[in-house]
Motif scaffolding. Sequence first.
Motif, PDB file in Angstrom:
ATOM      1  N   GLY A  64       0.787  -1.233   0.000  1.00  0.00           N
ATOM      2  CA  GLY A  64       0.000   0.000   0.000  1.00  0.00           C
ATOM      3  C   GLY A  64       0.814   1.274   0.000  1.00  0.00           C
ATOM      4  N   ALA A  67       1.540   6.152  -2.326  1.00  0.00           N
ATOM      5  CA  ALA A  67       1.212   7.577  -2.425  1.00  0.00           C
ATOM      6  C   ALA A  67       2.478   8.419  -2.423  1.00  0.00           C
ATOM      7  N   MET A  72      -1.312  11.605   2.353  1.00  0.00           N
ATOM      8  CA  MET A  72      -2.015  10.491   1.726  1.00  0.00           C
ATOM      9  C   MET A  72      -1.416   9.150   2.133  1.00  0.00           C
ATOM     10  N   ARG A  73      -0.138   9.125   2.490  1.00  0.00           N
ATOM     11  CA  ARG A  73       0.456   7.872   2.959  1.00  0.00           C
ATOM     12  C   ARG A  73      -0.185   7.421   4.259  1.00  0.00           C
ATOM     13  N   PHE A  75      -3.283   7.771   5.055  1.00  0.00           N
ATOM     14  CA  PHE A  75      -4.530   7.101   4.694  1.00  0.00           C
ATOM     15  C   PHE A  75      -4.257   5.787   3.974  1.00  0.00           C
ATOM     16  N   ASN A  76      -3.315   5.786   3.028  1.00  0.00           N
ATOM     17  CA  ASN A  76      -3.071   4.599   2.213  1.00  0.00           C
ATOM     18  C   ASN A  76      -2.519   3.431   3.014  1.00  0.00           C
ATOM     19  N   PRO A  80      -6.037   1.027   5.857  1.00  0.00           N
ATOM     20  CA  PRO A  80      -6.149  -0.402   5.529  1.00  0.00           C
ATOM     21  C   PRO A  80      -5.670  -1.318   6.645  1.00  0.00           C
ATOM     22  N   VAL A 121      -8.268   4.071  -1.444  1.00  0.00           N
ATOM     23  CA  VAL A 121      -8.001   3.662  -0.067  1.00  0.00           C
ATOM     24  C   VAL A 121      -8.975   2.577   0.370  1.00  0.00           C
ATOM     25  N   SER A 125      -8.261  -1.238   1.587  1.00  0.00           N
ATOM     26  CA  SER A 125      -8.836  -1.657   2.870  1.00  0.00           C
ATOM     27  C   SER A 125      -9.661  -2.922   2.702  1.00  0.00           C
TER      28      SER A 125
END
Length: 647
Positions: A64, A67, A72-73, A75-76, A80, A121, A125
């Motif tokens: 994952g 990003a 954003m990392r 979230f990415n 998940p 994302v 997930s």
Amino acid sequence: MPPHLTPPDWLVRTLKPQRAAGVPWAAVTRAAIAMSAPLAVGLATDRFAYGALASMGALSGVIGDTADAYRMRVFNIAVPQLFGAVGVTVGSLVFGQGWLAVIVVTAVALVSGMISTIGAVASVSGLLLLLNCVVGAGLPMPGDWWLAPLLMTSGGLLVLLLALLAWPLRSKVPERAAVAATYRAVANLLEAAGTDALTYAETRLAVTQSLNQAYDLVLARRTLAHGRNPELVRLVSQLNAVTPIVEAAPAAHHAGAPLPPGVPDAVRLLADTIASGRVPKEAALDLPEAPDPASRAVDHALRHAAEVASRRGDADFTNVDDRLGRPAALRVRARRGARNVLLSGASWRYGLRLALCIGIAQALVSIVPVPRSYWVALTITFVMKPDFGSVFSRAVLRALGTAAGLVVAAAVLAEVPMGWWDVPVMMLLAPLIPALTPRGYGFQTAAITPVILLLSDILNHQGTALLWPRLLDSLMGCAIALVAGYLLWPESWHTRIGDRLADAVADTAGYVECAFGATEDPAARARMRRRLYRDLSVIRTEFQRALTEPPPTGKRAAAWWPLVVAVERIVDATTAARVRVRHGAAAPDTVEVTHVAGQLRELADGLRASEILEEVRADFGGAGPQDGVLEHVRQEVAAARAIAAPR
């Protein structure tokens, strides 16, 4: 090579490696550290199995870790991991429960498939939710029920921690680099203007993709920022300032003569300025004289972009939204995503497809004794991923990639003694995942396979006995995905290019009316043009995916290609005509605009109904003067209708 030995075109396209920008050395380094460190800690504390579980979690974090922007990392990778923790917890609770495990894992597959359709994302997930549930239901987890999810989540968060180490020093660098890359792509577009049509079309596609990525990065960060952030405002303003240059490029291309080298060089100078983060005292561009309307349009657009780039503390807080509209807040997007999951027919269809495949796999391995049977469901989960491309091509690549990975795994399991030697081996194998992933799914599978087998051997101590069951389970999973997830669903082997292209043609008609309508709204016109190019980029992606399908799908998709190009040319011609009007050409009258838009809507209706147009009028009668500003647009519309006409 004799014709009967030549591989089919769809297979060649499937196996062809994708272009990669280069080795992502930072991601390679993170993978080596994050996946080997837990093994070293586990050995040092005499808890090798615990270290293997943490490395499994780190593997999901490495997958994952895609990003560019630091926010954003978070979230990415982090989001998940939470879903993965839930998955392994649910799976371990039904381990060894027979048909109860089949029902629970199938239900999780339904939920995983439905949430995977929301976005990037959510897709990762949903993938981790199902993957970890399958692993938990198929492998006995050491320690208490809460220990496995804690260890696996810790491994994933270690990847995130390593990824965020440079955040204080490079917090704005990814966004600036994305904006600068867009300017460089626009410079390439101006360089290609007036030259080969194919080169220009490919370069314009690269501009669209770069704009999409830059807007997504900058606006994703802006939705997370509280209040007005001058740096973000400046970046969005610089992105918006490149729009007039992109609009002027078609006019320069239709003029038929290449622009002077100083023009693209000036754009590259602006790109270097943006990438460095410095703000010049004043806009200083050494531009050649502009002798014609198209050149003057490019000149004016460049000077405007230079003016925006030279602003310091007086960043303009107005007109700083994406040309696709103001980004929604996170809570709004979450609400929309939940509504789409529950009410979308596509969400339910994909969830049911995935649940059917997983249910068949779980039921099959419950009836037939298959060693390490959880690999069957794992294979299906990867192959059926909704946003990873064709199910058919992924099944083929999964089988081939697994076979290649087993060759490496056989050497490792046969020659490397279990213990401390596993740490340096993991440091060599783990970096291959981020290094080979950009090359394609088959390469990613070949890199992941020996890593998973090494970790599985630490948990099960079976050595090379894992190899044959691994290949058998992968082939079984691919077969189930092909039959139950592909062949039984007609929508999966019918190309969707026609429907999407029909929508793009109808939107093009609206763009023609907006470009030359009575109401002057530059922002609305820019939004429509951006949507059109973004949609056409999606259609191109769908086209490339369809070409990897076996006959007749691939051949049917290929037939759409000339019309895709024709629609792109219509949009370019409309934009060029609008630029000419803005720089002194006579505007077309309402009758002419209405006629051209009507021709496009007629074409769109025919495509939606899957009917071939009965007749195409090459000329437009009294629709407008033959030397008018819309003459080139009318010619492109006639060409598009001719492509759809019967032969």
